[in-house]
Enzyme design. Structure first.
Site, PDB file in Angstrom:
ATOM      1  N   SER A  83      35.283  41.162  44.623  1.00 59.63           N
ATOM      2  CA  SER A  83      35.888  42.493  44.798  1.00 59.63           C
ATOM      3  C   SER A  83      35.184  43.172  45.962  1.00 59.63           C
ATOM      4  O   SER A  83      34.029  42.851  46.263  1.00 59.63           O
ATOM      5  CB  SER A  83      35.690  43.336  43.538  1.00 59.63           C
ATOM      6  OG  SER A  83      36.120  44.664  43.753  1.00 59.63           O
ATOM      7  N   TYR A  96      30.640  46.971  36.651  1.00 64.61           N
ATOM      8  CA  TYR A  96      31.638  46.194  37.402  1.00 64.61           C
ATOM      9  C   TYR A  96      31.070  45.778  38.756  1.00 64.61           C
ATOM     10  O   TYR A  96      31.138  44.605  39.135  1.00 64.61           O
ATOM     11  CB  TYR A  96      32.914  47.020  37.578  1.00 64.61           C
ATOM     12  CG  TYR A  96      34.054  46.248  38.210  1.00 64.61           C
ATOM     13  CD1 TYR A  96      34.741  45.271  37.494  1.00 64.61           C
ATOM     14  CD2 TYR A  96      34.450  46.488  39.525  1.00 64.61           C
ATOM     15  CE1 TYR A  96      35.787  44.553  38.066  1.00 64.61           C
ATOM     16  CE2 TYR A  96      35.495  45.774  40.106  1.00 64.61           C
ATOM     17  CZ  TYR A  96      36.158  44.816  39.379  1.00 64.61           C
ATOM     18  OH  TYR A  96      37.182  44.104  39.944  1.00 64.61           O
TER      19      TYR A  96
HETATM   20  N1  LIG Z   1      43.242  45.055  40.552  1.00 66.86           N
HETATM   21  C1  LIG Z   1      42.312  45.337  41.431  1.00 66.86           C
HETATM   22  O1  LIG Z   1      42.323  46.412  42.081  1.00 66.86           O
HETATM   23  C2  LIG Z   1      41.210  44.353  41.720  1.00 66.86           C
HETATM   24  C3  LIG Z   1      40.404  44.570  42.841  1.00 66.86           C
HETATM   25  C4  LIG Z   1      39.386  43.677  43.126  1.00 66.86           C
HETATM   26  C5  LIG Z   1      39.183  42.563  42.325  1.00 66.86           C
HETATM   27  N2  LIG Z   1      39.974  42.374  41.242  1.00 66.86           N
HETATM   28  C6  LIG Z   1      39.718  41.185  40.428  1.00 66.86           C
HETATM   29  O2  LIG Z   1      40.902  40.426  40.347  1.00 66.86           O
HETATM   30  C7  LIG Z   1      40.867  39.605  39.172  1.00 66.86           C
HETATM   31  C8  LIG Z   1      42.194  39.719  38.460  1.00 66.86           C
HETATM   32  O3  LIG Z   1      42.316  41.054  37.964  1.00 66.86           O
HETATM   33  P1  LIG Z   1      43.712  41.839  37.888  1.00 66.86           P
HETATM   34  O4  LIG Z   1      43.601  43.006  38.762  1.00 66.86           O
HETATM   35  O5  LIG Z   1      44.846  40.887  38.079  1.00 66.86           O
HETATM   36  O6  LIG Z   1      43.617  42.404  36.408  1.00 66.86           O
HETATM   37  P2  LIG Z   1      44.304  41.880  35.077  1.00 66.86           P
HETATM   38  O7  LIG Z   1      43.642  42.650  34.000  1.00 66.86           O
HETATM   39  O8  LIG Z   1      45.764  41.912  35.221  1.00 66.86           O
HETATM   40  O9  LIG Z   1      43.887  40.344  35.023  1.00 66.86           O
HETATM   41  C9  LIG Z   1      42.685  39.901  34.463  1.00 66.86           C
HETATM   42  C10 LIG Z   1      42.961  38.556  33.835  1.00 66.86           C
HETATM   43  O10 LIG Z   1      41.704  38.030  33.340  1.00 66.86           O
HETATM   44  C11 LIG Z   1      41.995  37.431  32.083  1.00 66.86           C
HETATM   45  N3  LIG Z   1      40.767  37.387  31.278  1.00 66.86           N
HETATM   46  C12 LIG Z   1      40.004  38.440  30.861  1.00 66.86           C
HETATM   47  N4  LIG Z   1      38.998  37.998  30.089  1.00 66.86           N
HETATM   48  C13 LIG Z   1      39.119  36.642  30.013  1.00 66.86           C
HETATM   49  C14 LIG Z   1      38.386  35.628  29.370  1.00 66.86           C
HETATM   50  N5  LIG Z   1      37.295  35.898  28.634  1.00 66.86           N
HETATM   51  N6  LIG Z   1      38.796  34.341  29.519  1.00 66.86           N
HETATM   52  C15 LIG Z   1      39.897  34.035  30.248  1.00 66.86           C
HETATM   53  N7  LIG Z   1      40.634  34.966  30.890  1.00 66.86           N
HETATM   54  C16 LIG Z   1      40.247  36.260  30.766  1.00 66.86           C
HETATM   55  C17 LIG Z   1      43.055  38.324  31.455  1.00 66.86           C
HETATM   56  O11 LIG Z   1      43.733  37.614  30.441  1.00 66.86           O
HETATM   57  C18 LIG Z   1      43.931  38.635  32.650  1.00 66.86           C
HETATM   58  O12 LIG Z   1      44.923  37.653  32.814  1.00 66.86           O
HETATM   59  C19 LIG Z   1      39.664  40.123  38.353  1.00 66.86           C
HETATM   60  O13 LIG Z   1      38.560  39.262  38.522  1.00 66.86           O
HETATM   61  C20 LIG Z   1      39.374  41.479  38.976  1.00 66.86           C
HETATM   62  O14 LIG Z   1      38.039  41.879  38.804  1.00 66.86           O
HETATM   63  C21 LIG Z   1      40.995  43.237  40.930  1.00 66.86           C
END
Ligand SMILES: NC(=O)c1ccc[n+]([C@@H]2O[C@H](COP(=O)([O-])OP(=O)(O)OC[C@H]3O[C@@H](n4cnc5c(N)ncnc54)[C@H](O)[C@@H]3O)[C@@H](O)[C@H]2O)c1
Length: 196
Positions: A83, A96
């Site tokens: 991130s 985070y």
């Molecule tokens: N959305 C944003 O603005 C953003 C920005 C930077 C980084 N990210 C990163 O992107 C990645 C995806 O996040 P997102 O935004 O799609 O959110 P999201 O909540 O839609 O997706 C997170 C996913 O992680 C899975 N997950 C959570 N705990 C788990 C576990 N113990 N075992 C297996 N799977 C698990 C969930 O089932 C979900 O599918 C994450 O690592 C998040 O930190 C997101």
């Protein structure tokens, strides 16, 4: 197939099932992640342990089980979803940002350990992307999607949130042979967020 990345037995089972079905693993994308907001006073010990387990230990366990497969088959490519929060500090985001900073450095350590074995390891560092995690932030602030979109857009010099496809395209590039001389990189996909 699905599993819990914090559970070593589950991770082993997922890898075994993939190997039984496909016989090889060329790309590992460590995308699982959760968000815990708050200052050091606000975040509970349980939430701290939970986010470190998913965001940091999950990447460690998946890499631990998949790298031996990649070594046996002669190489592979790993992309971790870190991130922009792993590159700079944010207010009320101690857990985070600490977890994502760890993912950035785990990426570099893995890259060094396996650079000579034809396994490349990189990470993407997205800015705010409109996914369910963004909606979680909206809900925790008691604001509206429109108001929070406007507020967050102002932090990104490009002037808007990112789209999931913009992160996916970068992941696909890093995973592919087009990125054959790139390893240990933390690629910002953040509309300029971390330039400031
Ligand atoms: N959305 C944003 O603005 C953003 C920005 C930077 C980084 N990210 C990163 O992107 C990645 C995806 O996040 P997102 O935004 O799609 O959110 P999201 O909540 O839609 O997706 C997170 C996913 O992680 C899975 N997950 C959570 N705990 C788990 C576990 N113990 N075992 C297996 N799977 C698990 C969930 O089932 C979900 O599918 C994450 O690592 C998040 O930190 C997101």
């Amino acid at each position: 197939m699905s599993g819990d990345v914090t559970d070593h037995a589950d991770v082993k089972k997922m890898v075994d099932e993939i190997m039984a079905g496909l016989g090889r693993i060329d790309v590992l994308f460590n995308n699982a992640g959760i968000l815990v907001e708050g200052t050091v006073e606000e975040v509970s010990e349980e939430d701290w342990d939970r986010i470190m387990a998913v965001n940091v230990k999950g990447v460690f366990l998946m890499s631990k089980e998949v790298i031996p497969v990649m070594l046996k088959q002669g190489g592979g490519s790993i992309v971790n979803n870190a991130s922009c929060s792993g590159l700079v500090g944010d207010r009320a985001a101690i857990a985070y940002n600490t977890s994502k900073g760890a993912v950035v450095l785990m990426t570099k350590c893995l890259a060094l350990d396996y650079a000579g074995k034809n396994i490349r390891v990189n990470c993407v560092c997205p800015g705010e992307i409109e996914t369910p995690m963004f909606l979680q932030e909206v809900a925790s602030r008691g604001t509206t999607v429109e108001a929070y979109r406007k507020e967050i857009s102002d932090y990104h010099p490009i002037g808007r949130l990112g789209r999931p496809s913009e992160v996916a395209n970068t992941v696909a590039f890093l995973a592919s042979d087009d990125a054959s001389f790139i390893t240990g990189a933390a690629v910002s996909v953040d509309g300029g967020y971390t330039c400031q």
